[in-house]
Design a protein around this motif. Structure first.
Motif, mmCIF file in Angstrom:
data_model
loop_
_atom_site.group_PDB
_atom_site.id
_atom_site.type_symbol
_atom_site.label_atom_id
_atom_site.label_comp_id
_atom_site.label_asym_id
_atom_site.label_seq_id
_atom_site.Cartn_x
_atom_site.Cartn_y
_atom_site.Cartn_z
ATOM 1 N N PRO A 119 0.796 -1.228 0.000
ATOM 2 C CA PRO A 119 0.000 0.000 0.000
ATOM 3 C C PRO A 119 0.833 1.285 0.000
ATOM 4 C CG PRO A 119 -0.937 -1.578 1.531
ATOM 5 C CD PRO A 119 0.368 -2.159 1.055
ATOM 6 N N MET A 156 -5.259 2.535 -1.807
ATOM 7 C CA MET A 156 -4.032 1.902 -1.306
ATOM 8 C C MET A 156 -4.210 0.412 -1.066
ATOM 9 S SD MET A 156 -2.761 4.798 1.379
ATOM 10 C CE MET A 156 -1.419 3.813 1.997
ATOM 11 N N GLY A 157 -5.433 -0.049 -1.021
ATOM 12 C CA GLY A 157 -5.677 -1.462 -0.815
ATOM 13 C C GLY A 157 -5.682 -1.892 0.631
ATOM 14 N N ALA A 206 -3.498 -3.898 -1.932
ATOM 15 C CA ALA A 206 -3.092 -3.117 -3.097
ATOM 16 C C ALA A 206 -3.263 -3.828 -4.438
ATOM 17 C CB ALA A 206 -1.659 -2.623 -2.921
ATOM 18 N N LYS A 251 -4.300 -1.090 -7.024
ATOM 19 C CA LYS A 251 -3.129 -0.222 -7.203
ATOM 20 C C LYS A 251 -2.069 -0.929 -8.043
ATOM 21 C CE LYS A 251 0.352 2.373 -4.600
ATOM 22 N NZ LYS A 251 0.794 2.809 -3.275
ATOM 23 N N SER A 252 -1.843 -2.206 -7.783
ATOM 24 C CA SER A 252 -0.857 -2.990 -8.529
ATOM 25 C C SER A 252 -1.235 -3.100 -10.003
ATOM 26 C CB SER A 252 -0.718 -4.389 -7.933
ATOM 27 O OG SER A 252 -0.331 -4.324 -6.580
#
Length: 193
Positions: free
Chosen positions: A65, A130-131, A139, A142-143
């Motif tokens: 995150p 941010m997960g 994340a 996000k990833s």
């Protein structure tokens, strides 16, 4: 048809009776497609449909995150990248992907970037989160966003946003100029010579 051929045909058809109905129903369920066969057929039909969205849904290395997203294509000037990283460019458009599943996020991100590029919008802010709320793996979105942004040819650079724009939960994106902007730039520079 000659008379002999007609006589032969009528002899062959002498014992034939018309069907009482024209719907054939198998007596056992063995001719019915299974659920797996139906699923494979549906998947094959979907593959045949053209999808212009080339963003990969395959495996991605998960980031934490609080990891930075940082990507820059070759040829992007360091000063331009530094200004993007520091949030010095005016943000012309924002996309919020918070709470979206991967399929929806993939489509929305792709469509958003294509639309912005077509309209000549250069600097974007993507809120991917941010997960921290996703279990068991943090994340994920996000990833995938980091991976997808690097796959899009129109994206010149991206970087984790400054705290006042969302920090680790958002990313700045810099798009290349569209064809009209490139033409205008060439014309402007040719007048200087």
């Amino acid at each position: 048809m000659s008379t002999d051929e007609l006589d032969d045909f009528l002899k062959e058809m002498a014992g034939v009776r018309p069907l009482q109905h024209d719907e054939i129903v198998p007596e056992t369920g063995e001719f019915q497609p299974s659920l797996a066969q139906l699923a494979r057929r549906e998947a094959a039909e979907q593959e045949m449909e053209f999808d212009p969205n080339y963003l990969s849904m395959e495996y991605v290395d998960l980031i934490k995150p609080d990891d930075l997203i940082a990507y820059k294509k070759d040829g992007v000037q360091e000063g331009v990248y530094r200004n993007l990283r520091l949030g010095k460019y005016q943000l012309d458009a924002t996309l919020n992907l918070l709470g979206k599943n991967l399929q929806v996020a993939r489509k929305q991100l792709f469509d958003f970037i294509q639309d912005c590029h077509q309209r000549g919008i250069r600097t974007l802010l993507i809120h991917h989160g941010m997960g921290r709320q996703s279990k068991p793996h943090p994340a994920i979105l996000k990833s995938y966003c980091a991976k997808w942004l690097s796959q899009i040819p129109e994206v010149l650079a991206c970087h984790t946003a400054q705290r006042h724009h969302g920090g680790y939960a958002a990313s700045y994106v810099l798009l290349q100029k569209n064809q009209q902007q490139k033409r205008d730039n060439r014309e402007r520079h040719s007048k200087r010579i």
